[in-house]
Design a protein around this motif. Structure first.
Motif, PDB file in Angstrom:
ATOM      1  N   ALA A 179      57.087  30.519 -22.077  1.00 60.07           N
ATOM      2  CA  ALA A 179      56.518  30.347 -20.745  1.00 60.07           C
ATOM      3  C   ALA A 179      57.540  30.641 -19.665  1.00 60.07           C
ATOM      4  CB  ALA A 179      56.008  28.920 -20.588  1.00 60.07           C
TER       5      ALA A 179
ATOM      6  N   CYS B  79      52.811  35.623 -25.266  1.00 63.38           N
ATOM      7  CA  CYS B  79      52.676  35.577 -26.722  1.00 63.38           C
ATOM      8  C   CYS B  79      52.856  37.009 -27.211  1.00 63.38           C
ATOM      9  CB  CYS B  79      51.311  35.048 -27.124  1.00 63.38           C
ATOM     10  SG  CYS B  79      50.949  33.382 -26.561  1.00 63.38           S
TER      11      CYS B  79
ATOM     12  N   ILE C 133      55.996  27.182 -25.928  1.00 64.04           N
ATOM     13  CA  ILE C 133      54.637  26.641 -25.950  1.00 64.04           C
ATOM     14  C   ILE C 133      53.834  27.376 -27.013  1.00 64.04           C
ATOM     15  CG2 ILE C 133      52.486  26.407 -24.640  1.00 64.04           C
ATOM     16  CD1 ILE C 133      54.164  26.055 -22.124  1.00 64.04           C
ATOM     17  N   THR C 134      53.032  26.624 -27.755  1.00 63.27           N
ATOM     18  CA  THR C 134      52.117  27.202 -28.728  1.00 63.27           C
ATOM     19  C   THR C 134      50.703  27.131 -28.168  1.00 63.27           C
ATOM     20  OG1 THR C 134      53.513  26.590 -30.606  1.00 63.27           O
ATOM     21  CG2 THR C 134      51.188  27.007 -31.074  1.00 63.27           C
ATOM     22  N   LEU C 135      50.054  28.272 -28.109  1.00 68.24           N
ATOM     23  CA  LEU C 135      48.658  28.358 -27.684  1.00 68.24           C
ATOM     24  C   LEU C 135      47.795  28.055 -28.906  1.00 68.24           C
ATOM     25  CD1 LEU C 135      47.007  31.162 -25.619  1.00 68.24           C
ATOM     26  CD2 LEU C 135      46.066  30.557 -27.830  1.00 68.24           C
TER      27      LEU C 135
ATOM     28  N   ARG D  80      44.098  25.135 -25.989  1.00 68.09           N
ATOM     29  CA  ARG D  80      44.983  23.973 -25.939  1.00 68.09           C
ATOM     30  C   ARG D  80      46.417  24.494 -25.964  1.00 68.09           C
ATOM     31  NH1 ARG D  80      41.057  22.341 -24.180  1.00 68.09           N
ATOM     32  NH2 ARG D  80      39.451  21.189 -25.274  1.00 68.09           N
ATOM     33  N   PHE D  81      47.309  23.764 -25.285  1.00 65.44           N
ATOM     34  CA  PHE D  81      48.712  24.138 -25.236  1.00 65.44           C
ATOM     35  C   PHE D  81      49.545  23.011 -25.832  1.00 65.44           C
ATOM     36  CE2 PHE D  81      46.632  26.502 -21.851  1.00 65.44           C
ATOM     37  CZ  PHE D  81      47.075  27.791 -22.102  1.00 65.44           C
ATOM     38  N   TYR D  82      50.489  23.384 -26.690  1.00 66.51           N
ATOM     39  CA  TYR D  82      51.338  22.418 -27.385  1.00 66.51           C
ATOM     40  C   TYR D  82      52.801  22.738 -27.116  1.00 66.51           C
ATOM     41  CZ  TYR D  82      47.071  21.334 -29.891  1.00 66.51           C
ATOM     42  OH  TYR D  82      45.794  20.961 -30.194  1.00 66.51           O
ATOM     43  N   ASP D  83      53.602  21.695 -26.971  1.00 66.58           N
ATOM     44  CA  ASP D  83      55.047  21.854 -26.886  1.00 66.58           C
ATOM     45  C   ASP D  83      55.506  22.253 -28.290  1.00 66.58           C
ATOM     46  OD1 ASP D  83      57.796  21.618 -26.714  1.00 66.58           O
ATOM     47  OD2 ASP D  83      57.800  19.510 -26.147  1.00 66.58           O
TER      48      ASP D  83
ATOM     49  N   LEU E  10      48.937  29.734 -17.567  1.00 66.23           N
ATOM     50  CA  LEU E  10      49.039  28.325 -17.926  1.00 66.23           C
ATOM     51  C   LEU E  10      48.219  27.484 -16.960  1.00 66.23           C
ATOM     52  CD1 LEU E  10      52.850  28.169 -18.708  1.00 66.23           C
ATOM     53  CD2 LEU E  10      50.982  27.920 -20.351  1.00 66.23           C
TER      54      LEU E  10
ATOM     55  N   LEU F  91      52.192  32.299 -20.027  1.00 64.17           N
ATOM     56  CA  LEU F  91      52.632  32.190 -21.414  1.00 64.17           C
ATOM     57  C   LEU F  91      52.603  33.575 -22.022  1.00 64.17           C
ATOM     58  CD1 LEU F  91      53.469  30.396 -23.800  1.00 64.17           C
ATOM     59  CD2 LEU F  91      51.039  30.227 -24.389  1.00 64.17           C
TER      60      LEU F  91
END
Length: 152
Positions: free
Chosen positions: A42, A49, A70-72, A141-144, A56, A47
């Motif tokens: 990010a 990828c 960040i993981t989408l 969804r977004f993940y750390d 975001l 973001l």
């Protein structure tokens, strides 16, 4: 509750686990087809990828903590065919199609990223064909990536 190695990872209903997994473990564990989990970097509210870009959410652009890795996450059921390439769209060649009855699960190679989406029965693409997949923005969804926890 969903547990991993004796540790509670999320408490809620099956719908909670499916629609809003609290972390990458639950996201990868729940569902009859795996959730797409695409790592990215990010910067400036976007973001990246690989060569694909996604905006975001506002809360992650100006939140109290800046996330870089960040993981989408998006379920294949919420990834549909788009007409053309562009921002917020994965483009790639079809690797696998799987007949699930009323629809097909389609796996594409999007510049080295594997992305799954669904298409209605009768409109499945040919293996090797180019396809564009657009995740439903309100279903992403977004993940750390470092902690694995849901951040948006």
């Amino acid at each position: 509750a969903v547990m991993e190695l004796g540790k509670i990872r999320q408490i809620g209903t099956p719908a909670d686990f499916f629609h809003r997994p609290a972390n990458l473990f639950v996201a990868s564990f729940i569902g009859s087809t795996p959730m797409n989990l695409i790592p990215g970097d990010a910067s400036d509210g976007v973001l990246n990828c690989g060569k694909f870009q996604f905006d975001l959410p506002a809360a992650l652009k100006k939140g109290p903590k800046v996330f870089r890795n960040i993981t989408l996450g998006v379920r294949p059921e919420y990834v549909q065919v788009a007409k053309a390439a562009g921002k917020g769209i994965f483009s790639g060649r079809v690797k696998i199609t799987e007949n699930l009855g009323t629809h097909y699960l389609v796996l594409i190679d999007a510049d080295g990223l594997e992305v799954r989406g669904t298409v209605p029965d009768g409109s499945e693409p040919k293996i090797g064909g180019l396809i564009h997949f657009k995740p439903e923005s309100d279903r992403i969804r977004f993940y750390d990536s470092d902690s694995g926890e849901l951040i948006g």
